[in-house]
Write a protein that holds these residues in place. Sequence first.
Motif, PDB file in Angstrom:
ATOM      1  N   VAL A   1       5.634  -7.336   3.659  1.00  0.00           N
ATOM      2  CA  VAL A   1       6.406  -7.318   4.901  1.00  0.00           C
ATOM      3  C   VAL A   1       5.467  -7.180   6.087  1.00  0.00           C
ATOM      4  O   VAL A   1       4.514  -6.387   6.056  1.00  0.00           O
ATOM      5  N   LEU A   2       5.751  -7.947   7.150  1.00  0.00           N
ATOM      6  CA  LEU A   2       4.987  -7.837   8.392  1.00  0.00           C
ATOM      7  C   LEU A   2       5.769  -6.941   9.341  1.00  0.00           C
ATOM      8  O   LEU A   2       6.972  -7.140   9.541  1.00  0.00           O
ATOM      9  N   VAL A   3       5.081  -5.956   9.920  1.00  0.00           N
ATOM     10  CA  VAL A   3       5.751  -4.991  10.792  1.00  0.00           C
ATOM     11  C   VAL A   3       4.867  -4.652  11.990  1.00  0.00           C
ATOM     12  O   VAL A   3       3.686  -4.998  12.040  1.00  0.00           O
ATOM     13  N   ASP A   4       5.471  -3.941  12.935  1.00  0.00           N
ATOM     14  CA  ASP A   4       4.732  -3.349  14.042  1.00  0.00           C
ATOM     15  C   ASP A   4       3.756  -2.322  13.459  1.00  0.00           C
ATOM     16  O   ASP A   4       4.157  -1.448  12.680  1.00  0.00           O
ATOM     17  N   LEU A  64       7.041   4.043   7.610  1.00  0.00           N
ATOM     18  CA  LEU A  64       7.634   3.362   6.457  1.00  0.00           C
ATOM     19  C   LEU A  64       7.019   3.842   5.151  1.00  0.00           C
ATOM     20  O   LEU A  64       7.721   3.999   4.145  1.00  0.00           O
ATOM     21  N   ILE A  65       5.716   4.073   5.141  1.00  0.00           N
ATOM     22  CA  ILE A  65       5.059   4.558   3.930  1.00  0.00           C
ATOM     23  C   ILE A  65       5.657   5.897   3.497  1.00  0.00           C
ATOM     24  O   ILE A  65       5.829   6.171   2.300  1.00  0.00           O
ATOM     25  N   SER A  66       6.012   6.731   4.452  1.00  0.00           N
ATOM     26  CA  SER A  66       6.511   8.069   4.127  1.00  0.00           C
ATOM     27  C   SER A  66       8.016   8.106   3.872  1.00  0.00           C
ATOM     28  O   SER A  66       8.509   9.054   3.247  1.00  0.00           O
ATOM     29  N   THR A  67       8.776   7.104   4.336  1.00  0.00           N
ATOM     30  CA  THR A  67      10.239   7.196   4.232  1.00  0.00           C
ATOM     31  C   THR A  67      10.888   6.166   3.312  1.00  0.00           C
ATOM     32  O   THR A  67      11.986   6.410   2.810  1.00  0.00           O
ATOM     33  N   CYS A 104       5.101   2.168  -1.014  1.00  0.00           N
ATOM     34  CA  CYS A 104       4.751   1.344   0.139  1.00  0.00           C
ATOM     35  C   CYS A 104       3.313   1.632   0.527  1.00  0.00           C
ATOM     36  O   CYS A 104       2.910   2.788   0.620  1.00  0.00           O
ATOM     37  N   SER A 105       2.529   0.577   0.755  1.00  0.00           N
ATOM     38  CA  SER A 105       1.134   0.760   1.160  1.00  0.00           C
ATOM     39  C   SER A 105       0.726  -0.351   2.110  1.00  0.00           C
ATOM     40  O   SER A 105       1.261  -1.467   2.047  1.00  0.00           O
ATOM     41  N   GLN A 106      -0.210  -0.038   2.983  1.00  0.00           N
ATOM     42  CA  GLN A 106      -0.691  -1.052   3.914  1.00  0.00           C
ATOM     43  C   GLN A 106      -1.733  -1.926   3.238  1.00  0.00           C
ATOM     44  O   GLN A 106      -2.555  -1.455   2.444  1.00  0.00           O
ATOM     45  N   ILE A 107      -1.687  -3.236   3.522  1.00  0.00           N
ATOM     46  CA  ILE A 107      -2.664  -4.183   2.991  1.00  0.00           C
ATOM     47  C   ILE A 107      -3.220  -5.008   4.151  1.00  0.00           C
ATOM     48  O   ILE A 107      -2.562  -5.156   5.187  1.00  0.00           O
ATOM     49  N   PRO A 108      -4.426  -5.562   3.997  1.00  0.00           N
ATOM     50  CA  PRO A 108      -4.958  -6.420   5.066  1.00  0.00           C
ATOM     51  C   PRO A 108      -4.187  -7.727   5.155  1.00  0.00           C
ATOM     52  O   PRO A 108      -3.606  -8.193   4.158  1.00  0.00           O
TER      53      PRO A 108
END
Length: 302
Positions: free
Chosen positions: A183-186, A193-196, A207-211
Amino acid sequence: MAAAAALALASPLRRLLRAPHPRGAIPAPYYVITRGRCGAAVAVAAAAARDSAVKGNVDRNAAEEVRNILDMAERASKRRDVFHTNFLTPPIIKEAMLAIDKLADIKAVAQGGYPQAERCRISVGHADSMTSNPDVVAALSISGNFRLEPCSHGDFLGAILGTGITREKVGDILLQGERGAQVLVDPELVDYLISTLEKVGKVGVSCSQIPLLALEYEPPRTKSFKTVELSLRVDALASAGFKISRTKLASLISAGDVRVNWTPVLKSGVNLRSGDVVSVSGMGRIKVTKKTKNAIIFSYKL
């Protein structure tokens, strides 16, 4: 723990959701416009561009959105600063970029995180101020075991919006089958989002951030076809394009599953024009590429 984290982030989130144009920056632009004319002509150009947008082929809401973006561009030029929109739909992106092209000394970049992105954010600023591409899009991986409980685009979007985030803060959603979605987000919403975000449908997720370079997407596939119809109504052309009955299409329209140029259609009698894109949830899209006096329509199925 998730509840505590959500409470801690509640005030910053509310402030962020109220802020129309958070700051930031991205790699690879989707569109880039740079114009240089006398700075004194900015207000005149902006007024002309606003009038052009209102008279163009956009609905009232889209025209208002374009006007707001032009106002932002004008402020950016005067302050020699850079401002960013929320995620926008393709028709608004197109109209806004065409209108910004009439402004003086403005650089504009529209980016959705990957080359084929539909929903993008536009960054506008004085040409001297925006020396690099803004970084305003972040990518998240939502992972879970969806083998027995497959989830749709709407399921992922609904789960994200269920955390309190508005649609304008979310870009494209790339489904990955049994694995989940990207998903692309602000960027300012990543930690929240990672925490909720804990579930999509009935499936527990992480949920985790990716490049952005890790995004998995396929180039769009098209198939051309031709149909001859006596009517240019959306129910006639879309039923032919998607190979379903008009009765079935009418029920999809009633359910809000049919869109023309990314705007929901409420009536079957809406007439289509060349360049219009019709999308039906779960079935894809068709684009009207040509029409003649004999109502012969050439389209691409996307």
